[in-house]
Design a protein around this motif. Structure first.
Motif, short mmCIF file in Angstrom:
data_model
loop_
_atom_site.label_atom_id
_atom_site.label_comp_id
_atom_site.label_asym_id
_atom_site.label_seq_id
_atom_site.Cartn_x
_atom_site.Cartn_y
_atom_site.Cartn_z
N MET A 43 0.85 -1.20 0.00
CA MET A 43 0.00 0.00 0.00
C MET A 43 0.88 1.25 0.00
N MET A 44 0.56 2.15 -0.86
CA MET A 44 1.34 3.37 -1.01
C MET A 44 1.18 4.28 0.21
N ALA A 45 2.26 4.90 0.64
CA ALA A 45 2.19 5.86 1.75
C ALA A 45 2.30 7.26 1.20
N LEU A 46 1.61 8.17 1.83
CA LEU A 46 1.71 9.56 1.37
C LEU A 46 2.76 10.27 2.22
N GLN A 90 5.54 -2.13 -2.49
CA GLN A 90 4.33 -1.64 -1.78
C GLN A 90 3.31 -1.00 -2.71
N PHE A 91 3.72 -0.60 -3.90
CA PHE A 91 2.77 0.03 -4.82
C PHE A 91 1.83 -1.04 -5.39
N THR A 92 0.57 -0.66 -5.56
CA THR A 92 -0.42 -1.60 -6.10
C THR A 92 -1.15 -0.97 -7.29
N ALA A 93 -1.79 -1.85 -8.08
CA ALA A 93 -2.59 -1.35 -9.21
C ALA A 93 -3.74 -0.47 -8.70
N ASP A 94 -4.26 -0.79 -7.50
CA ASP A 94 -5.33 0.05 -6.92
C ASP A 94 -4.82 1.46 -6.63
N ASP A 95 -3.57 1.57 -6.18
CA ASP A 95 -3.00 2.90 -5.94
C ASP A 95 -3.03 3.72 -7.24
N ILE A 96 -2.66 3.06 -8.32
CA ILE A 96 -2.60 3.77 -9.61
C ILE A 96 -4.01 4.20 -10.02
N ASP A 113 1.63 -5.82 -12.23
CA ASP A 113 0.30 -5.22 -12.44
C ASP A 113 0.34 -3.69 -12.30
N VAL A 114 1.34 -3.17 -11.63
CA VAL A 114 1.52 -1.71 -11.56
C VAL A 114 2.08 -1.21 -12.90
N VAL A 115 3.08 -1.95 -13.41
CA VAL A 115 3.66 -1.58 -14.71
C VAL A 115 2.57 -1.61 -15.80
N ALA A 116 1.69 -2.61 -15.71
CA ALA A 116 0.65 -2.78 -16.75
C ALA A 116 -0.31 -1.59 -16.81
N VAL A 117 -0.48 -0.88 -15.70
CA VAL A 117 -1.43 0.25 -15.71
C VAL A 117 -0.72 1.61 -15.67
N SER A 118 0.60 1.59 -15.80
CA SER A 118 1.35 2.86 -15.85
C SER A 118 1.55 3.27 -17.31
N ASP A 119 1.88 4.55 -17.53
CA ASP A 119 2.07 5.01 -18.91
C ASP A 119 3.46 4.69 -19.43
N TYR A 120 4.41 4.58 -18.51
CA TYR A 120 5.80 4.39 -18.93
C TYR A 120 6.53 3.76 -17.76
N THR A 121 7.47 2.86 -18.05
CA THR A 121 8.27 2.24 -16.99
C THR A 121 9.74 2.34 -17.36
N GLY A 122 10.55 2.75 -16.41
CA GLY A 122 11.98 2.86 -16.68
C GLY A 122 12.76 3.09 -15.40
N SER A 123 14.08 3.06 -15.53
CA SER A 123 14.98 3.31 -14.40
C SER A 123 14.75 4.73 -13.89
N THR A 124 15.36 5.06 -12.78
CA THR A 124 15.21 6.43 -12.27
C THR A 124 15.72 7.43 -13.31
N GLY A 125 16.82 7.09 -13.98
CA GLY A 125 17.35 7.99 -15.02
C GLY A 125 16.39 8.11 -16.20
N ALA A 126 15.78 6.99 -16.57
CA ALA A 126 14.85 7.01 -17.71
C ALA A 126 13.59 7.83 -17.37
N MET A 127 13.13 7.74 -16.12
CA MET A 127 11.97 8.54 -15.71
C MET A 127 12.30 10.03 -15.78
N SER A 128 13.48 10.36 -15.30
CA SER A 128 13.92 11.75 -15.33
C SER A 128 14.01 12.26 -16.78
N ASP A 129 14.59 11.45 -17.66
CA ASP A 129 14.70 11.82 -19.08
C ASP A 129 13.31 12.00 -19.70
N TYR A 130 12.38 11.12 -19.32
CA TYR A 130 11.03 11.19 -19.88
C TYR A 130 10.41 12.56 -19.57
#
Ligand code: 13P
Ligand code: SF4
Length: 384
Positions: free
Chosen positions: A1-4, A240-246, A267-284
């Motif tokens: 479960m995701m924490a805020l 800890q992240f879940t598809a419900d969180d997304i 299942d989190v990756v399946a409902v995300s728009d893009y998946t990548g390393s921390t560097g790839a997320m930053s580049d995106y």
């Protein structure tokens, strides 16, 4: 479960604060260091990069340590390699090289300074030592471990190799030197698919052993025809992240672009728009400049990417890495002042581990963003 969790001490901060800080200066700060005119002159330009997360009132508690660390770096001929999960004060104000674990490993291999201070966790410091054996490598906190690195031992890898003779062992860099030493090649989240495919081609096999992250292995298996055998290690932050969180995020922030790290469950990756390393997320974010973005990863990442993207709105649900957060300005200052917590790797072990890391670094840089969310984990994936 995701924490805020909000690590951004100045989350209420407004971006229009003046970078030149003119408020009352406290007499002493941490370690008895003063925020005086000299410190102010040395650090005012750095405040501009963190003013979205540190209030002007808080800055005098940071600036003396930042100035002292930057002076000590010159005295000791040291550089700080700062991972994307370092807090904004470290990442922006004392880090010399910043990036994901692949980028930092590449820097560690060519650093010319005598001392490397690892702004990251222990396995990263070991990788730096393996790649730069003549340098003094310091880790500011001995508590900075990693649940993935702790999930598997060299003896485990030897048993796995005995069970699957003739198959190459690809090991995630989030492992100890002892585990790397038993491996044929390393990978990071930035290049895992490319490494798996390259090693299968080189060995003429259609299956590889990819250790120790179960979710990274599943996410890679979904993207390649190469069969994957893996281990049950998990990142305590990303698991800890879940598809419900997304789904909740999408409902409450319509239009937000969701970027996930490949250590997240499939299942989190399946409902995300893009998946990548921390560097790839930053580049995106840098490349696409989405109006609203969510980074499904460790808490500090958004603050660090936000520094270079002031027009992007970052929604910040995140989970905290307790290991990364052991690295503080105070710990870095003490490490440099006392030259303490030197990381050593026994030379014979280091030489074997280096072969696996070098094999990875010798591959051409992989194109980012090949985690297609539409692809599913094949039933053929074997979990030990
Ligand atoms: P990156 O290789 O994406 O930087 O990730 C390292 C890490 O520890 C992720 O949890
Ligand atoms: Fe390890 Fe996860 Fe922390 Fe990265 S975020 S250092 S994988 S526990």
């Amino acid at each position: 479960m995701m924490a805020l969790i909000d690590l951004t001490r100045g989350k209420t901060a407004s971006p229009e604060w003046n970078a030149s800080v003119t408020h009352v200066m406290p007499k002493t700060g941490a370690h008895g260091l003063l925020y005086d005119e000299q410190v102010k002159a040395e650090t005012d330009h750095l405040y501009a990069r963190v003013r979205h997360v540190i209030t002007p009132l808080e800055w005098p508690a940071y600036a003396p340590l930042i100035a002292a660390i930057n002076r000590l770096k010159v005295e000791r001929d040291a550089v700080i390699l700062a991972h994307n999960y370092m807090t904004a004060d470290i990442f922006n104000c004392v880090g010399d090289f910043r990036g994901d674990s692949l980028g930092l490993a590449r820097e560690a291999a060519k650093v010319s300074a005598k001392v490397i201070v690892q702004g990251g966790v222990h396995f990263m410091a070991e990788t730096s030592k393996i790649l730069s054996p003549d340098k003094t490598v310091l880790i500011p906190s001995l508590q900075a471990g990693c649940s993935l690195a702790a999930s598997i031992t060299g003896a485990d890898v030897r048993l796995i190799k005995a069970r699957y003779p003739g198959l190459p062992v690809v090991t995630y860099v989030n492992t100890t030197a002892e585990v790397k030493a038993e491996s044929d090649i390393c990978c990071t989240s930035a290049n895992a698919i490319a490494v798996v495919e390259a090693v299968a081609r080189d060995w003429g096999v259609d299956r590889v052993i990819l250790l120790p992250d179960e979710f990274l292995a599943k996410n890679v298996a979904a993207q390649t025809k190469i069969g994957i055998i893996s281990w049950h290690g998990k990142c305590e932050v990303h698991e800890q992240f879940t598809a419900d969180d997304i789904a909740e995020i999408r409902a409450s922030h319509p239009g937000a672009i969701i970027l996930a790290h490949p250590e997240c469950p499939p299942d989190v990756v399946a409902v995300s728009d893009y998946t990548g390393s921390t560097g790839a997320m930053s580049d995106y974010v840098q490349r696409h400049k989405p109006a609203k973005v969510v980074l499904i990863t460790e808490c500090s990442m958004s603050d660090n990417v936000a520094a270079d993207n002031p027009d992007v709105d970052f929604i910040k649900p995140c989970n905290l890495c307790p290991h990364m957060k052991q690295i503080t300005l105070e710990a870095i200052y003490d490490a440099l002042l006392h030259m303490r917590h030197e990381v050593t790797v026994e030379p014979e072990l280091a030489a074997r581990a280096k072969k696996a890391v070098d094999a990875m670094l010798a591959l051409p840089p992989a194109p980012a963003g090949r985690f297609d969310p539409a692809r599913r984990v094949p039933d053929t994936l074997e979990l030990i």
